[in-house]
Design a protein around this motif. Structure first.
Motif, mmCIF file in Angstrom:
data_model
loop_
_atom_site.group_PDB
_atom_site.id
_atom_site.type_symbol
_atom_site.label_atom_id
_atom_site.label_comp_id
_atom_site.label_asym_id
_atom_site.label_seq_id
_atom_site.Cartn_x
_atom_site.Cartn_y
_atom_site.Cartn_z
ATOM 1 N N SER A 56 2.730 -0.411 -5.171
ATOM 2 C CA SER A 56 1.459 -0.898 -4.872
ATOM 3 C C SER A 56 1.332 -0.331 -3.303
ATOM 4 O O SER A 56 2.275 0.055 -2.607
ATOM 5 C CB SER A 56 1.195 -2.406 -4.712
ATOM 6 N N ALA A 57 0.268 -0.251 -2.848
ATOM 7 C CA ALA A 57 -0.257 -0.230 -1.379
ATOM 8 C C ALA A 57 -1.378 -1.184 -1.230
ATOM 9 O O ALA A 57 -2.288 -0.834 -0.920
ATOM 10 C CB ALA A 57 -0.837 1.213 -1.085
ATOM 11 N N SER A 58 -0.735 -2.248 -0.897
ATOM 12 C CA SER A 58 -1.555 -3.679 -0.990
ATOM 13 C C SER A 58 -2.513 -3.807 0.370
ATOM 14 O O SER A 58 -3.378 -4.572 0.411
ATOM 15 C CB SER A 58 -1.063 -4.708 -1.362
ATOM 16 N N ALA A 59 -2.172 -2.901 1.242
ATOM 17 C CA ALA A 59 -3.035 -3.137 2.609
ATOM 18 C C ALA A 59 -3.861 -1.943 2.715
ATOM 19 O O ALA A 59 -4.558 -1.934 3.712
ATOM 20 C CB ALA A 59 -2.145 -2.924 3.844
ATOM 21 N N MET A 60 -4.110 -1.153 1.566
ATOM 22 C CA MET A 60 -5.138 -0.133 1.457
ATOM 23 C C MET A 60 -6.044 -0.344 0.541
ATOM 24 O O MET A 60 -5.765 -0.535 -0.561
ATOM 25 C CB MET A 60 -4.483 1.336 1.422
ATOM 26 N N ARG A 61 -7.620 -0.244 0.813
ATOM 27 C CA ARG A 61 -8.416 0.050 -0.113
ATOM 28 C C ARG A 61 -9.035 1.441 -0.354
ATOM 29 O O ARG A 61 -8.762 2.167 0.429
ATOM 30 C CB ARG A 61 -9.745 -0.925 0.388
ATOM 31 N N TYR A 62 -9.367 1.479 -1.794
ATOM 32 C CA TYR A 62 -9.711 2.938 -2.212
ATOM 33 C C TYR A 62 -10.746 3.429 -1.191
ATOM 34 O O TYR A 62 -11.074 4.670 -0.839
ATOM 35 C CB TYR A 62 -10.190 2.701 -3.481
ATOM 36 N N LEU A 89 -8.011 -3.202 -3.729
ATOM 37 C CA LEU A 89 -6.946 -2.713 -3.054
ATOM 38 C C LEU A 89 -6.367 -1.810 -4.202
ATOM 39 O O LEU A 89 -6.087 -1.925 -5.254
ATOM 40 C CB LEU A 89 -6.033 -3.968 -2.731
ATOM 41 N N MET A 90 -5.196 -1.012 -3.354
ATOM 42 C CA MET A 90 -4.573 -0.191 -4.305
ATOM 43 C C MET A 90 -3.240 -0.909 -4.830
ATOM 44 O O MET A 90 -2.180 -0.830 -4.368
ATOM 45 C CB MET A 90 -4.065 1.112 -3.208
ATOM 46 N N LYS A 91 -3.550 -1.721 -5.799
ATOM 47 C CA LYS A 91 -2.497 -2.686 -6.264
ATOM 48 C C LYS A 91 -1.860 -2.035 -7.677
ATOM 49 O O LYS A 91 -2.926 -1.308 -8.611
ATOM 50 C CB LYS A 91 -2.716 -4.061 -6.447
ATOM 51 N N VAL A 92 -0.619 -2.158 -8.143
ATOM 52 C CA VAL A 92 -0.198 -1.809 -9.415
ATOM 53 C C VAL A 92 -0.424 -2.812 -10.396
ATOM 54 O O VAL A 92 -0.372 -4.147 -10.305
ATOM 55 C CB VAL A 92 1.167 -1.554 -9.234
ATOM 56 N N ALA A 93 -0.699 -2.314 -11.785
ATOM 57 C CA ALA A 93 -0.963 -3.411 -12.708
ATOM 58 C C ALA A 93 0.474 -3.914 -13.382
ATOM 59 O O ALA A 93 0.607 -4.742 -13.951
ATOM 60 C CB ALA A 93 -1.634 -2.839 -13.990
ATOM 61 N N MET A 94 1.290 -3.173 -13.260
ATOM 62 C CA MET A 94 2.789 -3.502 -13.807
ATOM 63 C C MET A 94 3.245 -4.980 -13.246
ATOM 64 O O MET A 94 3.391 -5.151 -12.022
ATOM 65 C CB MET A 94 3.606 -2.419 -13.463
ATOM 66 N N PRO A 95 3.679 -5.978 -14.171
ATOM 67 C CA PRO A 95 4.202 -7.073 -13.691
ATOM 68 C C PRO A 95 5.435 -6.979 -12.879
ATOM 69 O O PRO A 95 6.177 -6.171 -13.296
ATOM 70 C CB PRO A 95 4.219 -7.931 -14.870
ATOM 71 N N VAL A 106 12.210 -5.146 -7.914
ATOM 72 C CA VAL A 106 10.714 -4.708 -8.003
ATOM 73 C C VAL A 106 10.499 -3.528 -6.969
ATOM 74 O O VAL A 106 10.919 -3.380 -5.715
ATOM 75 C CB VAL A 106 9.831 -5.799 -7.464
ATOM 76 N N PRO A 107 9.607 -2.484 -7.493
ATOM 77 C CA PRO A 107 9.496 -1.269 -6.413
ATOM 78 C C PRO A 107 8.708 -2.092 -5.315
ATOM 79 O O PRO A 107 7.783 -2.446 -5.267
ATOM 80 C CB PRO A 107 8.415 -0.356 -7.340
ATOM 81 N N PRO A 108 9.196 -1.368 -4.025
ATOM 82 C CA PRO A 108 8.427 -1.758 -2.696
ATOM 83 C C PRO A 108 7.200 -1.293 -2.604
ATOM 84 O O PRO A 108 6.561 -0.267 -3.169
ATOM 85 C CB PRO A 108 9.348 -1.339 -1.658
ATOM 86 N N ASP A 109 6.259 -2.092 -1.960
ATOM 87 C CA ASP A 109 4.685 -1.797 -1.687
ATOM 88 C C ASP A 109 4.951 -0.808 -0.516
ATOM 89 O O ASP A 109 5.921 -0.431 0.443
ATOM 90 C CB ASP A 109 4.245 -2.899 -0.805
ATOM 91 N N LEU A 110 4.053 0.451 -0.632
ATOM 92 C CA LEU A 110 4.225 1.637 0.294
ATOM 93 C C LEU A 110 3.331 1.616 1.262
ATOM 94 O O LEU A 110 3.317 2.663 1.985
ATOM 95 C CB LEU A 110 4.065 2.919 -0.663
#
Length: 254
Positions: A56-62, A89-95, A106-110
């Protein structure tokens, strides 16, 4: 007092332990493309296609991608999946549970990965640039891949189709620090299967991706730097004016 001294000694030793656990592979200098809109746009495309599946890149919006010259239509048509919106937000759908089961963690947020990887050995961009170019095939690893910068990494080489498959060649050499001991030294790569890109084009693609990751860590960094120059110029002019005003004031007092 003795307890305090021991505590200080332990705290001083902690950074050394952390550095000892870091990979010692030399880092290559990443090209600075954070002001190149074409490079940033290509980096954003690579990020969405190859990184955003797991990270994910949860601090960034498209919609913040408009700052690198993309229109909302370009973002919608090229960078969004079906259910996403430009303001998301640039979030990943994978649980997270599935990610941990598949990769061991868990893959880190980038969002700020480029800033997080900065060290005395180089910038975060240097680390990422070298890391993404030093994957090699290793059948002993669960993913089938390993990395020179991050040994035994749990992440597979997601860009292998672009770079191709490479094997790393090592040789045993004498340890310069301990007599009678040998160390495993990397001596080069062997191309096992060609990729869609040649070596130069792959390096260019990675440079674009790294530039985007650096930009994403602080989208306003170029604006901040430009404003900083103007602020310093203003302070310089103001200093001269204040100095002359002070001299004029004290002259009348005397």
């Amino acid at each position: 007092m003795n307890l305090l001294k021991k505590l200080i000694a332990v705290l001083a030793f902690v950074p050394a332990l952390a550095l000892a656990n870091e990979a010692t592979f030399p880092l290559d200098h990443a090209p600075d493309r954070t002001k190149d809109l074409a490079a940033l746009q290509n980096g954003a495309k690579l990020f969405v296609n190859y990184c955003l599946n797991c990270h994910s890149a949860s601090a960034m919006r498209y919609n913040r991608l408009r700052d690198i010259g993309l229109s909302e239509d370009q973002i919608k048509n090229n960078l969004l999946f079906t259910s996403e919106k430009v303001g998301d937000l640039m979030k990943v759908a994978m649980p997270s549970k599935d990610a941990k089961d598949w990769f061991g963690a868990v893959p880190p947020d980038l969002s700020v990965i480029a800033r997080a990887k900065a060290s005395d050995a180089g910038t975060g961009g240097d680390w990422l640039y070298t890391y993404l170019r030093t994957f090699y095939k290793d059948d002993t690893r669960p993913t089938g891949w390993n990395n020179l910068v991050f040994p035994n990494v749990g992440m597979p080489h997601v860009m292998w189709e672009l770079q191709g498959v490479r094997a790393a060649k090592f040789e045993e050499v004498k340890d310069p620090h301990e007599e009678g001991k040998t160390v495993h030294k990397f001596v080069g790569f062997e191309q096992v299967k060609p990729g869609k890109l040649n070596a130069l084009d792959y390096d260019q693609a990675v440079a674009d991706l790294v530039a985007y990751l650096e930009w994403m860590g602080e989208p306003a960094q170029n604006t901040r730097k430009r404003l900083g120059v103007w602020v310093l110029l203003f302070l310089g002019v103001f200093l001269v004016l204040a100095w002359r005003l002070s001299a004029s004031y004290w002259k009348t007092i005397k």
